[in-house]
Design a protein around this motif. Structure first.
Motif, PDB file in Angstrom:
ATOM      1  N   SER A   5       0.649  -1.370   0.076  1.00 50.48           N
ATOM      2  CA  SER A   5       0.019   0.397   0.059  1.00 50.48           C
ATOM      3  C   SER A   5       0.946   1.478  -0.172  1.00 50.48           C
ATOM      4  CB  SER A   5      -0.901   0.324   1.219  1.00 50.48           C
ATOM      5  OG  SER A   5      -0.348   0.064   2.622  1.00 50.48           O
ATOM      6  N   GLY A   6       0.157   2.537  -0.579  1.00 52.73           N
ATOM      7  CA  GLY A   6       0.539   3.701  -0.273  1.00 52.73           C
ATOM      8  C   GLY A   6       0.960   4.024  -1.293  1.00 52.73           C
ATOM      9  N   GLY A   7       0.636   3.859  -2.109  1.00 54.04           N
ATOM     10  CA  GLY A   7       1.196   4.257  -3.980  1.00 54.04           C
ATOM     11  C   GLY A   7       0.499   5.654  -3.858  1.00 54.04           C
ATOM     12  N   GLY A   8       0.700   7.008  -5.224  1.00 49.96           N
ATOM     13  CA  GLY A   8      -0.003   7.784  -5.154  1.00 49.96           C
ATOM     14  C   GLY A   8       0.489   8.302  -6.383  1.00 49.96           C
ATOM     15  N   LEU A   9      -0.146   9.768  -6.437  1.00 44.88           N
ATOM     16  CA  LEU A   9       0.077  10.722  -7.262  1.00 44.88           C
ATOM     17  C   LEU A   9       0.607  12.372  -6.395  1.00 44.88           C
ATOM     18  CD1 LEU A   9       0.393  12.526 -10.235  1.00 44.88           C
ATOM     19  CD2 LEU A   9      -1.482  12.575  -9.424  1.00 44.88           C
ATOM     20  N   VAL A  10       1.782  11.931  -6.894  1.00 41.68           N
ATOM     21  CA  VAL A  10       3.029  13.363  -6.108  1.00 41.68           C
ATOM     22  C   VAL A  10       3.677  13.729  -7.409  1.00 41.68           C
ATOM     23  CG1 VAL A  10       5.168  11.867  -6.376  1.00 41.68           C
ATOM     24  CG2 VAL A  10       4.535  12.815  -4.681  1.00 41.68           C
ATOM     25  N   GLN A  11       4.835  15.329  -7.060  1.00 38.10           N
ATOM     26  CA  GLN A  11       4.811  16.069  -7.796  1.00 38.10           C
ATOM     27  C   GLN A  11       6.326  15.878  -7.571  1.00 38.10           C
ATOM     28  OE1 GLN A  11       3.224  20.077  -6.488  1.00 38.10           O
ATOM     29  NE2 GLN A  11       2.069  20.118  -8.770  1.00 38.10           N
ATOM     30  N   THR A  12       7.252  16.132  -9.132  1.00 41.51           N
ATOM     31  CA  THR A  12       7.950  15.438  -8.677  1.00 41.51           C
ATOM     32  C   THR A  12       9.234  16.161  -7.253  1.00 41.51           C
ATOM     33  OG1 THR A  12       8.602  15.682 -11.098  1.00 41.51           O
ATOM     34  CG2 THR A  12      10.419  16.122 -10.404  1.00 41.51           C
ATOM     35  N   ASN A  83      11.570   9.889  -0.693  1.00 40.38           N
ATOM     36  CA  ASN A  83      12.313  11.399  -1.130  1.00 40.38           C
ATOM     37  C   ASN A  83      12.670  11.776  -2.816  1.00 40.38           C
ATOM     38  OD1 ASN A  83      11.301  11.018   1.411  1.00 40.38           O
ATOM     39  ND2 ASN A  83      13.232  10.769   1.524  1.00 40.38           N
ATOM     40  N   SER A  84      12.716  12.865  -3.133  1.00 38.93           N
ATOM     41  CA  SER A  84      12.746  13.499  -4.006  1.00 38.93           C
ATOM     42  C   SER A  84      13.077  12.871  -5.421  1.00 38.93           C
ATOM     43  CB  SER A  84      14.467  13.770  -3.665  1.00 38.93           C
ATOM     44  OG  SER A  84      15.356  13.878  -2.820  1.00 38.93           O
ATOM     45  N   LEU A  85      11.208  12.262  -5.763  1.00 36.27           N
ATOM     46  CA  LEU A  85      11.039  11.841  -6.452  1.00 36.27           C
ATOM     47  C   LEU A  85      11.020  12.287  -7.796  1.00 36.27           C
ATOM     48  CD1 LEU A  85       8.060   9.806  -4.169  1.00 36.27           C
ATOM     49  CD2 LEU A  85       9.836   8.766  -5.708  1.00 36.27           C
ATOM     50  N   LYS A  86      11.114  11.841  -8.887  1.00 38.88           N
ATOM     51  CA  LYS A  86      11.713  11.782  -9.867  1.00 38.88           C
ATOM     52  C   LYS A  86      10.705  10.890 -11.826  1.00 38.88           C
ATOM     53  CE  LYS A  86      16.282  11.990  -9.288  1.00 38.88           C
ATOM     54  NZ  LYS A  86      17.565  11.840 -10.213  1.00 38.88           N
ATOM     55  N   PRO A  87       9.544  12.296 -12.474  1.00 41.37           N
ATOM     56  CA  PRO A  87       9.273  11.265 -13.026  1.00 41.37           C
ATOM     57  C   PRO A  87       9.597   9.883 -13.562  1.00 41.37           C
ATOM     58  CG  PRO A  87       9.827  13.674 -13.970  1.00 41.37           C
ATOM     59  CD  PRO A  87      10.678  13.368 -12.158  1.00 41.37           C
ATOM     60  N   GLU A  88      11.168   9.268 -14.145  1.00 41.53           N
ATOM     61  CA  GLU A  88      10.868   8.116 -14.167  1.00 41.53           C
ATOM     62  C   GLU A  88      11.321   7.563 -12.866  1.00 41.53           C
ATOM     63  OE1 GLU A  88      13.231  11.558 -14.102  1.00 41.53           O
ATOM     64  OE2 GLU A  88      15.376  11.330 -13.832  1.00 41.53           O
ATOM     65  N   ASP A  89      10.801   7.977 -11.235  1.00 40.93           N
ATOM     66  CA  ASP A  89       9.994   7.059 -10.904  1.00 40.93           C
ATOM     67  C   ASP A  89       8.940   6.357 -11.082  1.00 40.93           C
ATOM     68  OD1 ASP A  89      11.905   8.907  -8.123  1.00 40.93           O
ATOM     69  OD2 ASP A  89      12.652   6.756  -9.360  1.00 40.93           O
ATOM     70  N   THR A  90       8.426   6.974 -11.700  1.00 43.64           N
ATOM     71  CA  THR A  90       7.267   6.174 -11.908  1.00 43.64           C
ATOM     72  C   THR A  90       6.876   5.003 -12.525  1.00 43.64           C
ATOM     73  OG1 THR A  90       6.292   9.016 -12.423  1.00 43.64           O
ATOM     74  CG2 THR A  90       4.535   6.777 -13.654  1.00 43.64           C
ATOM     75  N   ASP A  91       6.433   4.268 -11.999  1.00 45.43           N
ATOM     76  CA  ASP A  91       6.165   2.724 -12.323  1.00 45.43           C
ATOM     77  C   ASP A  91       4.782   2.084 -10.995  1.00 45.43           C
ATOM     78  OD1 ASP A  91       9.617   2.052 -12.844  1.00 45.43           O
ATOM     79  OD2 ASP A  91       8.094   1.453 -14.155  1.00 45.43           O
ATOM     80  N   VAL A  92       4.864   1.023 -11.306  1.00 41.92           N
ATOM     81  CA  VAL A  92       4.030  -0.107 -10.060  1.00 41.92           C
ATOM     82  C   VAL A  92       4.977  -0.732  -9.749  1.00 41.92           C
ATOM     83  CG1 VAL A  92       3.309  -1.889  -9.756  1.00 41.92           C
ATOM     84  CG2 VAL A  92       2.114  -0.358 -12.275  1.00 41.92           C
ATOM     85  N   THR A 117       3.067   7.330  -9.280  1.00 36.55           N
ATOM     86  CA  THR A 117       3.055   8.360 -10.515  1.00 36.55           C
ATOM     87  C   THR A 117       3.224   9.357 -10.102  1.00 36.55           C
ATOM     88  OG1 THR A 117       1.198   7.507 -11.021  1.00 36.55           O
ATOM     89  CG2 THR A 117       1.631   9.801 -12.761  1.00 36.55           C
ATOM     90  N   VAL A 118       4.743  10.264 -10.655  1.00 37.27           N
ATOM     91  CA  VAL A 118       5.612  11.611  -9.927  1.00 37.27           C
ATOM     92  C   VAL A 118       4.757  12.484 -11.399  1.00 37.27           C
ATOM     93  CG1 VAL A 118       7.368  12.305 -10.029  1.00 37.27           C
ATOM     94  CG2 VAL A 118       7.199   9.937  -9.049  1.00 37.27           C
ATOM     95  N   SER A 119       4.433  13.555 -10.738  1.00 34.66           N
ATOM     96  CA  SER A 119       3.832  14.647 -12.442  1.00 34.66           C
ATOM     97  C   SER A 119       5.593  15.309 -12.521  1.00 34.66           C
ATOM     98  CB  SER A 119       2.687  15.107 -11.823  1.00 34.66           C
ATOM     99  OG  SER A 119       2.872  15.769 -10.763  1.00 34.66           O
ATOM    100  N   SER A 120       5.599  16.052 -13.614  1.00 40.98           N
ATOM    101  CA  SER A 120       6.391  17.484 -13.692  1.00 40.98           C
ATOM    102  C   SER A 120       5.960  18.417 -13.588  1.00 40.98           C
ATOM    103  CB  SER A 120       7.093  16.470 -14.986  1.00 40.98           C
ATOM    104  OG  SER A 120       6.852  17.154 -16.294  1.00 40.98           O
TER     105      SER A 120
END
Length: 120
Positions: A5-12, A83-92, A117-120
């Motif tokens: 659990s814990g996934g979601g949408l977050v900004q860069t 932390n410091s998530l990047k768009p390229e971290d977007t995955d299942v 999902t990490v939005s740019s």
């Protein structure tokens, strides 16, 4: 059984924490738990793992310094602080148990995936 659990949408630049609760495993024989991630059409790739007894951690170069894997033995739960998530971290993202390798096909137990999902 592993429940992630814990996934979601977050900004860069943002953070998320994934959790994976394990049940039904005999943890005396569980070498470690880990996290992998997979994009559509790509092979599942190693992210991080932790040994269950000593808590030694290992990371993929792409996440080193940004992600932290930890465990709570009492709760049979492993966490992935991202932390410091990047768009390229977007995955299942998938948690896995009873393995000690960076190769996904050497891990016998898997949880369901959780989308990050990490939005740019």
């Amino acid at each position: 059984q592993l429940r992630a659990s814990g996934g979601g949408l977050v900004q860069t630049g943002g953070s998320l924490r994934l959790s994976c609760a394990a049940s039904g495993l005999t943890f005396n024989y569980v070498v470690g738990m880990g996290w992998f991630r997979q994009a559509p059409g790509k092979e599942r790739e190693f992210v991080a793992r932790i040994t269950w007894s000593g808590g030694t951690t290992y990371y993929a170069d792409s996440v080193k310094g940004r992600f932290t894997i930890s465990r709570d033995n009492a709760k049979n739960t492993v966490y992935l602080q991202m932390n410091s998530l990047k768009p390229e971290d977007t995955d299942v993202y998938y948690c896995a148990a009873a393995g000690s390798s960076t190769r996904f096909n050497e891990w016998p137990y898997w949880g369901q995936g959780t989308q990050v999902t990490v939005s740019s």
